[in-house]
Design a protein around this motif. Structure first.
Motif, PDB file in Angstrom:
ATOM      1  N   GLN A  60      34.844  47.223  39.693  1.00 48.00           N
ATOM      2  CA  GLN A  60      36.307  47.265  39.674  1.00 48.00           C
ATOM      3  C   GLN A  60      36.788  48.276  38.654  1.00 48.00           C
ATOM      4  N   HIS A  92      39.118  43.279  45.693  1.00 53.24           N
ATOM      5  CA  HIS A  92      37.938  42.688  45.062  1.00 53.24           C
ATOM      6  C   HIS A  92      37.547  41.370  45.728  1.00 53.24           C
ATOM      7  N   VAL A  97      35.933  49.124  43.604  1.00 49.87           N
ATOM      8  CA  VAL A  97      37.141  48.403  43.983  1.00 49.87           C
ATOM      9  C   VAL A  97      38.314  48.997  43.212  1.00 49.87           C
TER      10      VAL A  97
END
Length: 509
Positions: free
Chosen positions: A128, A187, A212
């Protein structure tokens, strides 16, 4: 398997890690199934060798998944944090805005990196990307473009908008709400994607990399072949049904051993402490993950795979969009369809049919071009045509039929005719050898167009009726076509009749 049989013939008691990995990597044969077959035959497998090769593959995939073109790359790599700096407390799971104090900063003109005692900004990790947003006080404002973590310190990289900076300054840290929400959707959808792949393709599927952000999700996984259209549709339906079910997403802190015993996946290869955070979507997915997530699968909104491709032997990559990202992609696709429909003068519903017609026509023209390559048809000699002209009164008629000639070539000869001939009419008919269709051009020299009936445009309309078609153009030149080449003799006879009537008038010398 065949390798197991070969091992039995060699009286081997162990199947090499290379053989197990080749089955898994090249052919997509699940390693669990290899273990089962080998066990039934009394053969063990080289687990250490297999896991070593699997780890090498994972590292290659992670290298291919690294985020490119990040800002402040040089600055980030060269930053040296002072010793003894306290770790940053992350409060971003609970809130997107918090009061904080600057405990360290680095400034190069208007490019700034700041560490806070606590922050709601999530630092890049586990695939992420870092949060974006603003830091501000009464006399200061900074745009945060990226958030990273180093030695337990969360670093906010960005641009100074106004004011002066100093350590100890109290600020308000505000995460961009829309960006965080979009990133969370992607996510949580990534977790569902892994669960769907393992459910539909098999438990041999392992995550080996991911990205992500707010725009999309990217997921790298182990599988020996490309996904079929049917498999993609099944995966999308599996995920979208889970979205519609609105299942609560549960997060909790628990011991690493307890998490693994409860079935949590930890394939990404991160290092974990004694206490870990798990993201649990009941009956669907449970993974070790420190990222930010939706509270319910319903927040994802929608899910769509936009690409699926190989990035290496036995490793594939899926890119997908969710929520508003999918709506934006749909709008873009809709505009492309509308623009294409407008260009082809059709409706969106008929677009595919029109494209197919154009494709078929293009193939037909390409085939004709191939058939005439090296044997280009030669145009008749204008001088010879004039010598063979039919005399009707004071007017000459040249009427010629030429099979499978392009109109543009006939127009070239007609232009020459209009420049060189006098008191003459030229008409070329070019029927197709494949069907009954026919094209034609007609030219009338300038010294005739004042006579009754000697207008090329009107003449084209007259003879077009004979071949069941239409025509149009100028008074000295016109062209047309029809669907009945059998009417050519009738058309020529019609021209003779018109010329005869005009020849009864006095033609000026």
């Amino acid at each position: 398997s065949e390798l197991t049989v070969q091992a039995l013939k060699r009286k081997d008691k162990t199947l090499s890690g290379e053989d197990v990995f080749r089955l898994y990597d090249t052919f997509g044969f699940p390693d669990e199934l290899t273990r089962t077959v080998a066990h039934e035959k009394g053969i063990s497998i080289d687990e250490k060798g297999f896991q070593s090769l699997l780890e090498e593959q994972r590292k290659r995939a992670q290298g291919a998944s690294r985020i490119d073109n990040q800002i402040f790359v040089v600055q980030k790599e060269s930053l040296a944090l002072p010793p003894g700096l306290a770790s940053t407390k992350f409060v971003g799971y609970e809130k997107l805005e918090s009061k904080a104090q600057i405990i360290w900063l680095n400034q190069d003109k208007n490019q700034v990196t700041i560490a806070l005692d606590q922050t709601p900004f999530y630092p890049e990790g586990g695939g992420q990307v870092g949060d974006v947003g603003v830091l501000r006080s009464d006399d200061f404002e900074m745009t945060v473009c990226d958030t990273q973590k180093k030695d337990g310190i969360i670093l906010h990289h960005g641009t100074l908008v106004q004011g002066n900076l100093k350590s100890g300054l109290s600020v308000t840290a505000i995460v961009n709400k829309e960006n965080r929400a979009a990133t969370k959707r992607n996510h949580t959808a990534t977790h569902l994607l892994q669960a769907a792949l393992r459910s539909i393709l098999g438990t041999h599927v392992r995550q080996v990399g991911s990205l992500v952000n707010a725009e999309k999700l990217r997921f790298d996984y182990t599988h020996g072949k490309s996904l079929t259209d049917s498999e993609i549709q099944t995966i999308e339906t599996w995920i979208n049904q889970t979205v519609l079910d609105g299942i609560n997403v549960q997060s909790r802190e628990e011991s690493y051993e307890a998490a693994l015993q409860s079935g949590a996946l930890a394939f990404f290869g991160d290092k974990y402490g004694d206490s870990v955070r798990t993201i649990h979507i009941p009956e669907k997915s449970k993974e070790l993950c420190g990222g930010t997530h939706c509270h319910s699968t319903a927040e994802i909104g929608s899910f769509k795979i936009v690409s699926e491709a190989s990035i290496g032997s036995g490793t594939r990559r899926i890119e997908a969009v969710t929520g508003l990202g999918l709506i934006e992609r749909f709008r873009n696709a809709q505009k492309i369809i509308q623009d294409a429909s407008s260009a082809l003068k059709t409706t969106p519903d008929e677009l595919a049919i029109q494209i197919q017609k154009l494709t078929d026509r293009l193939r037909e023209l390409e085939r004709k071009c191939e058939n005439t390559t090296g044997t280009q048809k030669k145009l008749p000699d204008l001088e010879q045509l004039l010598q063979t002209a039919e005399k009707i009164g004071a007017i000459q008629l040249i009427a010629v039929t030429l099979n499978d000639y392009e109109l543009q070539n006939l127009r070239v000869l007609s232009d020459q005719f209009l420049k060189q001939a006098n008191k003459s009419m030229l008409v070329f008919f070019s029927p197709s050898s494949e069907d009954e269709k026919v094209n034609f051009v007609i030219a009338v020299t300038g010294d005739l167009i004042h006579l009754p009936g000697m207008n090329a445009k009107k003449l084209a309309q007259e003879i077009a009726r004979c071949i069941e078609g239409s025509g149009g153009g100028r008074e000295d030149f016109a062209q047309g076509g029809g669907r009945n080449s059998k009417g050519i003799p009738q058309a020529i006879e019609k021209l003779r009749e018109i010329i005869k009537n005009s020849s009864e008038k006095k033609v000026c010398n």
